[in-house]
Write a protein that holds these residues in place. Structure first.
Motif, PDB file in Angstrom:
ATOM      1  N   THR A  99       0.825  -1.116  -0.124  1.00 25.62           N
ATOM      2  CA  THR A  99      -0.061  -0.199   0.103  1.00 25.62           C
ATOM      3  C   THR A  99       0.911   1.246   0.029  1.00 25.62           C
ATOM      4  OG1 THR A  99      -0.223  -0.043   2.555  1.00 25.62           O
ATOM      5  CG2 THR A  99      -1.965  -1.035   1.042  1.00 25.62           C
ATOM      6  N   GLU A 104       6.576  -1.973   0.556  1.00 25.66           N
ATOM      7  CA  GLU A 104       7.578  -2.029  -0.458  1.00 25.66           C
ATOM      8  C   GLU A 104       8.745  -2.484   0.125  1.00 25.66           C
ATOM      9  OE1 GLU A 104       8.069   0.704  -3.530  1.00 25.66           O
ATOM     10  OE2 GLU A 104       5.932   0.212  -4.513  1.00 25.66           O
ATOM     11  N   SER A 121      -2.130  -5.379  -3.915  1.00 27.69           N
ATOM     12  CA  SER A 121      -1.362  -4.326  -4.093  1.00 27.69           C
ATOM     13  C   SER A 121      -2.256  -3.210  -4.818  1.00 27.69           C
ATOM     14  CB  SER A 121      -0.235  -4.529  -5.020  1.00 27.69           C
ATOM     15  OG  SER A 121       0.488  -3.323  -5.449  1.00 27.69           O
ATOM     16  N   THR A 122      -1.982  -2.111  -4.270  1.00 30.69           N
ATOM     17  CA  THR A 122      -2.663  -0.711  -5.284  1.00 30.69           C
ATOM     18  C   THR A 122      -1.591   0.110  -5.860  1.00 30.69           C
ATOM     19  OG1 THR A 122      -2.668   0.242  -2.953  1.00 30.69           O
ATOM     20  CG2 THR A 122      -4.598  -0.890  -3.580  1.00 30.69           C
ATOM     21  N   LYS A 123      -0.497  -0.479  -6.241  1.00 32.12           N
ATOM     22  CA  LYS A 123       0.476   0.395  -6.667  1.00 32.12           C
ATOM     23  C   LYS A 123       0.185   0.931  -8.058  1.00 32.12           C
ATOM     24  CE  LYS A 123       5.551   0.002  -7.546  1.00 32.12           C
ATOM     25  NZ  LYS A 123       6.759  -0.786  -7.594  1.00 32.12           N
ATOM     26  N   GLU A 124      -0.498   0.421  -8.826  1.00 33.33           N
ATOM     27  CA  GLU A 124      -0.868   0.806 -10.173  1.00 33.33           C
ATOM     28  C   GLU A 124      -1.715   1.982 -10.364  1.00 33.33           C
ATOM     29  OE1 GLU A 124      -3.047  -2.228 -12.676  1.00 33.33           O
ATOM     30  OE2 GLU A 124      -1.473  -3.510 -12.486  1.00 33.33           O
ATOM     31  N   SER A 125      -2.487   2.201  -9.168  1.00 32.66           N
ATOM     32  CA  SER A 125      -3.138   3.539  -8.968  1.00 32.66           C
ATOM     33  C   SER A 125      -2.200   4.661  -8.079  1.00 32.66           C
ATOM     34  CB  SER A 125      -4.438   3.312  -8.380  1.00 32.66           C
ATOM     35  OG  SER A 125      -4.498   2.826  -7.112  1.00 32.66           O
ATOM     36  N   ASN A 126      -0.913   4.351  -8.037  1.00 27.60           N
ATOM     37  CA  ASN A 126      -0.026   5.048  -7.168  1.00 27.60           C
ATOM     38  C   ASN A 126      -0.636   5.317  -5.781  1.00 27.60           C
ATOM     39  OD1 ASN A 126       2.252   6.465  -6.836  1.00 27.60           O
ATOM     40  ND2 ASN A 126       1.209   8.539  -7.420  1.00 27.60           N
ATOM     41  N   TYR A 127      -0.944   4.216  -5.329  1.00 30.77           N
ATOM     42  CA  TYR A 127      -1.221   3.762  -3.919  1.00 30.77           C
ATOM     43  C   TYR A 127      -2.374   4.971  -3.349  1.00 30.77           C
ATOM     44  CZ  TYR A 127       2.532   0.566  -3.764  1.00 30.77           C
ATOM     45  OH  TYR A 127       3.375  -0.432  -4.048  1.00 30.77           O
ATOM     46  N   GLU A 135     -10.092  -8.581  -2.079  1.00 31.70           N
ATOM     47  CA  GLU A 135      -8.831  -8.670  -3.086  1.00 31.70           C
ATOM     48  C   GLU A 135      -7.626  -9.014  -2.617  1.00 31.70           C
ATOM     49  OE1 GLU A 135      -9.254  -4.526  -5.698  1.00 31.70           O
ATOM     50  OE2 GLU A 135      -9.378  -4.160  -3.687  1.00 31.70           O
TER      51      GLU A 135
END
Length: 360
Positions: A99, A104, A121-127, A135
């Motif tokens: 998150t 990381e 992970s929510t990395k794709e949306s820049n957290y 999920e």
């Protein structure tokens, strides 16, 4: 003396009453003729400080008797390594929810010890958000599930915590411990660097369920073994005595103002003041975190462009605000409103934000 409006992300604001108490006792602690910093960590004077800090933390967080409280050094960053070294057995897989930057880094250290798995992970949306519970996909043979309860850089926070049968939940709570009541029994282990809500930097609080100690391998370096510190009451080596003393003063302050429930009430009030300004600005200010995932500790927001951001921060500095620069991962601004940040500071920032918007 005028106190700054301190919105630093950490080390962060301490209660003025705590600083004044420490100042009064700095040279002569309880008639000892010495500062706390000069006391032997084996002395009865320091032992009273040490035991009070543990007892107050247990009282305020309602920590059950089958948990131990440790005071360690090395910050949360050392815990990133100690957790897998102690609890990631051969054939097991350490599960991590990503998150933000700190989760990381925790994952990076676990990879050096054994097998890992990104459970969500929510990395794709820049957290910008916290994952929904559905999920989270655990691996087989999960050693534990690790989360970061509050993400200082991105301004997101777990509002509730996941629970999986037969899988221990471990949490880095460095930036929101003591900010709200939590059910300790949901967690196998909680760790937190002190420098946000507990006190100054230098001490790390660890709350762990005692049965975990039976899982620790025997060949670990002595100082990296939780059992070493549990067996010695966190006195195996010289502890950060002054930081623990300051921690005890902060805990006393929390107790005196009404406990963690009162702290939560204050934090929610402070956060709502700033989020309301952002949401009512017609897009002039934009929160990085999505509703439902917003942190009550770190309010992150951006302005329409870089030029306005620089002007905003320069004006804020002149007005006595400290620590409002956003992290490079997000840009913009960040107001860290930990427990000791007073309501008046948030009201002053609100007024500045409104006047700056009206000016532009």
């Amino acid at each position: 003396m005028k106190r700054a409006y301190n919105f630093n992300a950490g080390p962060s604001a301490l209660p003025l009453e705590v600083l004044e108490k420490a100042q009064a006792e700095l040279i002569d602690f309880k008639g000892s003729g010495m500062s706390v910093m000069e006391l032997s960590h084996r002395s009865k004077e320091y032992d009273a400080v040490h035991q009070e800090a543990k007892a107050l933390l247990c009282e305020l967080l309602n920590i059950p008797e089958n948990y131990d409280v440790l005071f360690l050094q090395g910050g949360a960053s050392l815990q990133f390594s100690m957790v897998p070294m102690n609890f990631l057995a051969e054939g097991q897989i350490a599960n991590y929810v990503l998150t933000g930057s700190w989760s990381e880094k925790a994952l990076k250290e676990a990879k050096k010890v054994g097998q890992t798995h990104i459970a969500a992970s929510t990395k794709e949306s820049n957290y910008r958000s916290i994952p929904n519970f559905d999920e989270i996909q655990l691996s087989e043979n999960a050693a534990y599930l690790h989360i970061t309860s509050n993400n200082t850089i991105f301004g997101t926070q777990w509002q509730d915590f996941p629970s999986f049968e037969n899988v221990d939940l471990i949490a880095d709570m460095s930036s929101d411990i003591l900010s709200r009541p939590i059910d300790i029994e949901k967690f196998a282990l909680i760790y937190a660097g002190a420098q946000k809500n507990l006190g100054p930097s230098g001490v790390t609080a660890v709350i762990l369920r005692k049965d975990l100690l039976e899982r620790i391998p025997e060949n670990l370096p002595t100082m990296l073994n939780y059992k070493t510190h549990a067996d010695s009451n966190s006195l195996y080596n010289t502890p950060p005595t002054f930081s623990i003393y300051m921690l005890s003063l902060v805990l006393n302050w929390v107790k005196e103002i009404g406990g963690v429930n009162e702290v939560q009430k204050r934090n929610e009030q402070k956060a709502s003041i700033l989020y309301n300004v952002i949401d009512e600005s017609n897009g002039f200010y934009n929160a990085h975190a999505l509703p439902g995932s917003r942190s009550f500790m770190n309010v992150t927001f951006t302005l329409p462009n870089e030029e306005l951001t620089k002007e905003f921060l320069a004006g804020a500095k002149e007005a006595g605000f400290v620590g409002l620069n956003g992290h490079r991962s997000v840009g913009g601004c960040r107001a860290s409103i930990y427990n000791a940040v007073p309501l008046e500071a948030c009201e002053a920032l609100r007024d500045y934000m409104i006047s700056f918007k009206e000016k532009h």
